[in-house]
Each structure stands twice: as structure tokens, then as C-alpha cells.
Design a protein around this motif. Structure first.
Motif, PDB file in Angstrom:
ATOM      1  N   HIS A 203       0.845  -1.201   0.000  1.00  0.00           N
ATOM      2  CA  HIS A 203       0.000   0.000   0.000  1.00  0.00           C
ATOM      3  C   HIS A 203       0.883   1.255   0.000  1.00  0.00           C
ATOM      4  O   HIS A 203       2.043   1.210   0.408  1.00  0.00           O
ATOM      5  CB  HIS A 203      -0.869  -0.020   1.275  1.00  0.00           C
ATOM      6  CG  HIS A 203      -2.021   0.924   1.241  1.00  0.00           C
ATOM      7  ND1 HIS A 203      -2.310   1.786   2.271  1.00  0.00           N
ATOM      8  CD2 HIS A 203      -2.966   1.143   0.296  1.00  0.00           C
ATOM      9  CE1 HIS A 203      -3.386   2.485   1.968  1.00  0.00           C
ATOM     10  NE2 HIS A 203      -3.808   2.119   0.775  1.00  0.00           N
ATOM     11  N   ASP A 204       0.335   2.379  -0.481  1.00  0.00           N
ATOM     12  CA  ASP A 204       0.982   3.706  -0.380  1.00  0.00           C
ATOM     13  C   ASP A 204       2.244   3.861  -1.223  1.00  0.00           C
ATOM     14  O   ASP A 204       3.199   4.505  -0.777  1.00  0.00           O
ATOM     15  CB  ASP A 204       1.351   4.023   1.087  1.00  0.00           C
ATOM     16  CG  ASP A 204       0.126   4.207   1.959  1.00  0.00           C
ATOM     17  OD1 ASP A 204      -0.864   4.807   1.499  1.00  0.00           O
ATOM     18  OD2 ASP A 204       0.162   3.750   3.117  1.00  0.00           O
ATOM     19  N   TYR A 205       2.254   3.276  -2.399  1.00  0.00           N
ATOM     20  CA  TYR A 205       3.405   3.497  -3.287  1.00  0.00           C
ATOM     21  C   TYR A 205       3.159   4.820  -4.024  1.00  0.00           C
ATOM     22  O   TYR A 205       2.662   4.872  -5.130  1.00  0.00           O
ATOM     23  CB  TYR A 205       3.524   2.331  -4.275  1.00  0.00           C
ATOM     24  CG  TYR A 205       4.703   2.423  -5.220  1.00  0.00           C
ATOM     25  CD1 TYR A 205       5.940   1.910  -4.869  1.00  0.00           C
ATOM     26  CD2 TYR A 205       4.567   3.021  -6.471  1.00  0.00           C
ATOM     27  CE1 TYR A 205       7.021   1.989  -5.734  1.00  0.00           C
ATOM     28  CE2 TYR A 205       5.639   3.109  -7.341  1.00  0.00           C
ATOM     29  CZ  TYR A 205       6.854   2.595  -6.962  1.00  0.00           C
ATOM     30  OH  TYR A 205       7.919   2.684  -7.828  1.00  0.00           O
ATOM     31  N   ASN A 206       3.447   5.921  -3.327  1.00  0.00           N
ATOM     32  CA  ASN A 206       3.253   7.247  -3.933  1.00  0.00           C
ATOM     33  C   ASN A 206       4.229   8.228  -3.288  1.00  0.00           C
ATOM     34  O   ASN A 206       4.803   7.931  -2.231  1.00  0.00           O
ATOM     35  CB  ASN A 206       1.785   7.696  -3.793  1.00  0.00           C
ATOM     36  CG  ASN A 206       1.417   8.014  -2.362  1.00  0.00           C
ATOM     37  OD1 ASN A 206       2.021   8.881  -1.738  1.00  0.00           O
ATOM     38  ND2 ASN A 206       0.437   7.311  -1.809  1.00  0.00           N
ATOM     39  N   PRO A 207       4.445   9.400  -3.908  1.00  0.00           N
ATOM     40  CA  PRO A 207       5.517  10.309  -3.454  1.00  0.00           C
ATOM     41  C   PRO A 207       5.340  10.868  -2.044  1.00  0.00           C
ATOM     42  O   PRO A 207       6.269  11.485  -1.518  1.00  0.00           O
ATOM     43  CB  PRO A 207       5.489  11.441  -4.491  1.00  0.00           C
ATOM     44  CG  PRO A 207       4.798  10.874  -5.674  1.00  0.00           C
ATOM     45  CD  PRO A 207       3.825   9.866  -5.165  1.00  0.00           C
TER      46      PRO A 207
END
Ligand SMILES: C[S@@+](CC[C@H](N)C(=O)[O-])C[C@H]1O[C@@H](n2cnc3c(N)ncnc32)[C@H](O)[C@@H]1O
Length: 245
Positions: A203-207
Motif C-alpha cells: 500500500h501507499d506506493y506514492n511520493p
């Protein structure tokens, strides 16, 4: 027009808007549901428990991504337990468990929030965390959300809590730990123990979560299959274990 009339008109307009919304949602509100889900629900192939959870779960893309993976694993007869690293109050754990209660489910968390050593080099949103975040939970609280008793809680600091777990293979692992250290440790622990065709969802693969992106990118360079991005709100990614690897 008097103030009273204006208020009356406003209230009537608000009621009218609610009515339109209500009628609209009766006819079109379930459009986000995949056809296969609707068909299986009609044939009573989806438990009442899961239908209830789906109704309440906000991130529909995340929900249905879990569901498609669980269905794929079942239909392809891919063996192995399910696991979650980063359980907190058990919201995503409850979803995965209800999707296949026949699988053994391993749940890893401190259930006391983060440890200071993991927070030290974090940037982005994780840099605002303290050891108090996510500390307001307990195993008992999570247990109330699980319907079968095929679960194993591993309370404490991951990866130390993997000691003593022998001969367990995994078909699906959900990782949701927000930080670099446990994400890296999770990939290194679970991937070698993943069944062929099994999947790890991060989860949460974002900048906003650069630690997670780095841990995933570094690990992805060591395996032959590319990471697969998803359309859920916080941008999860999937890593698959290819045959023969
Ligand atoms: C974002 S929350 C998980 C949210 C959960 N999946 C849900 O559906 O609500 C992150 C969790 O990771 C756990 N965590 C982070 N680092 C950890 C570590 N090294 N060992 C064990 N648990 C850890 C925290 O205690 C916290 O409960």
C-alpha cells in the motif's frame, strides 16, 4: 420574499437534492461493482459478511483488487497462507479474511505503533510520525473483526516476530507499514516464502511515502517481474512470484 420563505425554499431544495441522489443511487449506485462480483453475488457465491464489508469499505478499487487476487488464487489452486504486515485496527485484515476465511491468516504488527529506530531517516508524511501514531489498538480489537479462528497474531517488532515461524508458505501478503525499514524487511522475508503465482500487495506506493517507494523499487530490481501499479486511492503496487523463481 421574507427570510422565512427563503429558508423554507432552501430546505425544500435540499430535500429535493437528497431525493434525486437517493433515486439515482438505487438505479446507478452500484455501477462501480465489477460484473463478475455482481454475478457471483446473485448466485449467492459471496458471503453476507463480505457483502456487508464491501458496502462500508470506502476505497472500492482497493477492495476489488484484493477480491480479484483472492479469487484468482482460489481458482488457480495456489496454496499458502495469507499474511498482513501492518494491521493496526484490522480494517484491511477483516476484508482479506472475509474473502477467504479458509486460509490461515498471519497478522504482524507491534499493536503499539512505530518504533523510534524506524522513524529516524524518514521523509515526507512519515517524517511527521511519532511512536504514538497507530498505538491505539490491540489484538482483541482486531479479533472482533475476524470471523473464523484460523489466525495467528505475531505481536512485536517486524522482522523479529518472524523467528520461530517455520515451514509457512504464503499465497497473498498485504503490506501496509508506511515506512522504509519494515517495507524492505517485509519484501525480503515474504517474497522467498511466496508460492509460485502468489502476490505481495504494497500500500501507499506514492511520493508522499518515499521510503516505501525506495524499498519497493530497490527490491523490484532483484526480481524478474515488473511491479504492477493499481488504481486505488493511495496507489498500491503488486509484486508477483513467477513460476520457477
Ligand atoms: C497504516 S497502519 C496499517 C493500517 C491497516 N492496514 C488498516 O487497514 O487500517 C501501519 C501499521 O504498521 C505497523 N508497523 C509499522 N512498522 C512496524 C514494524 N517494524 N513492526 C511491526 N509493525 C509495524 C504500525 O504499528 C501500524 O499499526
Amino acid at each position: 420574499m421574507s427570510t422565512f420563505n427563503i429558508i423554507q425554499l432552501g430546505l425544500i431544495l435540499i430535500l429535493f437534492a437528497f431525493l434525486i441522489y437517493y433515486v439515482w443511487s438505487i438505479f446507478f449506485g452500484k455501477n462501480y461493482q465489477p460484473l463478475i462480483w455482481k454475478q457471483k453475488a446473485k448466485q449467492n457465491l459471496i458471503s453476507k459478511e463480505l457483502i456487508k464489508i464491501e458496502g462500508k469499505y470506502k476505497d472500492k478499487d482497493r477492495f476489488f483488487n484484493f477480491w480479484f487476487q483472492v479469487e484468482r488464487l482460489r481458482e488457480s489452486k495456489i496454496e499458502g497462507s495469507f499474511a498482513e504486515l501492518g494491521v493496526y485496527k484490522g480494517d484491511s485484515a477483516a476484508v482479506l479474511h472475509a474473502m477467504d476465511p479458509s486460509r490461515e491468516f498471519h497478522l504482524f504488527d507491534t499493536f503499539e505503533g512505530f518504533q523510534q529506530k524506524d522513524l529516524e531517516n524518514e521523509t515526507g508524511k512519515a517524517a511527521t510520525y511519532t511512536t504514538h501514531n497507530f498505538a491505539d489498538t490491540s489484538i482483541d480489537r482486531v479479533k472482533q473483526k475476524l470471523t473464523s479462528n484460523k489466525y495467528y497474531f505475531h505481536q512485536g517488532y517486524f522482522p523479529e516476530t518472524t523467528k520461530g515461524i517455520n515451514n509457512v508458505g504464503f499465497a497473498l501478503v498485504n503490506m501496509d507499514v508506511d515506512l522504509y525499514n519494515p517495507t524492505k524487511a517485509g519484501l525480503e522475508y515474504f517474497f522467498p516464502r511466496l508460492s509460485e503465482g502468489g502476490v505481495i500487495i504494497v500500500h501507499d506506493y506514492n511520493p508522499d511515502w518515499l521510503g516505501i517507494m525506495k524499498a519497493v523499487d530497490d527490491f523490484a530490481n532483484t526480481i524478474p517481474t515488473p511491479i504492477v501499479p493499481l488504481t486505488d486511492t493511495d496507489s498500491s503496487v503488486m509484486l508477483f512470484k513467477p513460476k520457477g523463481f
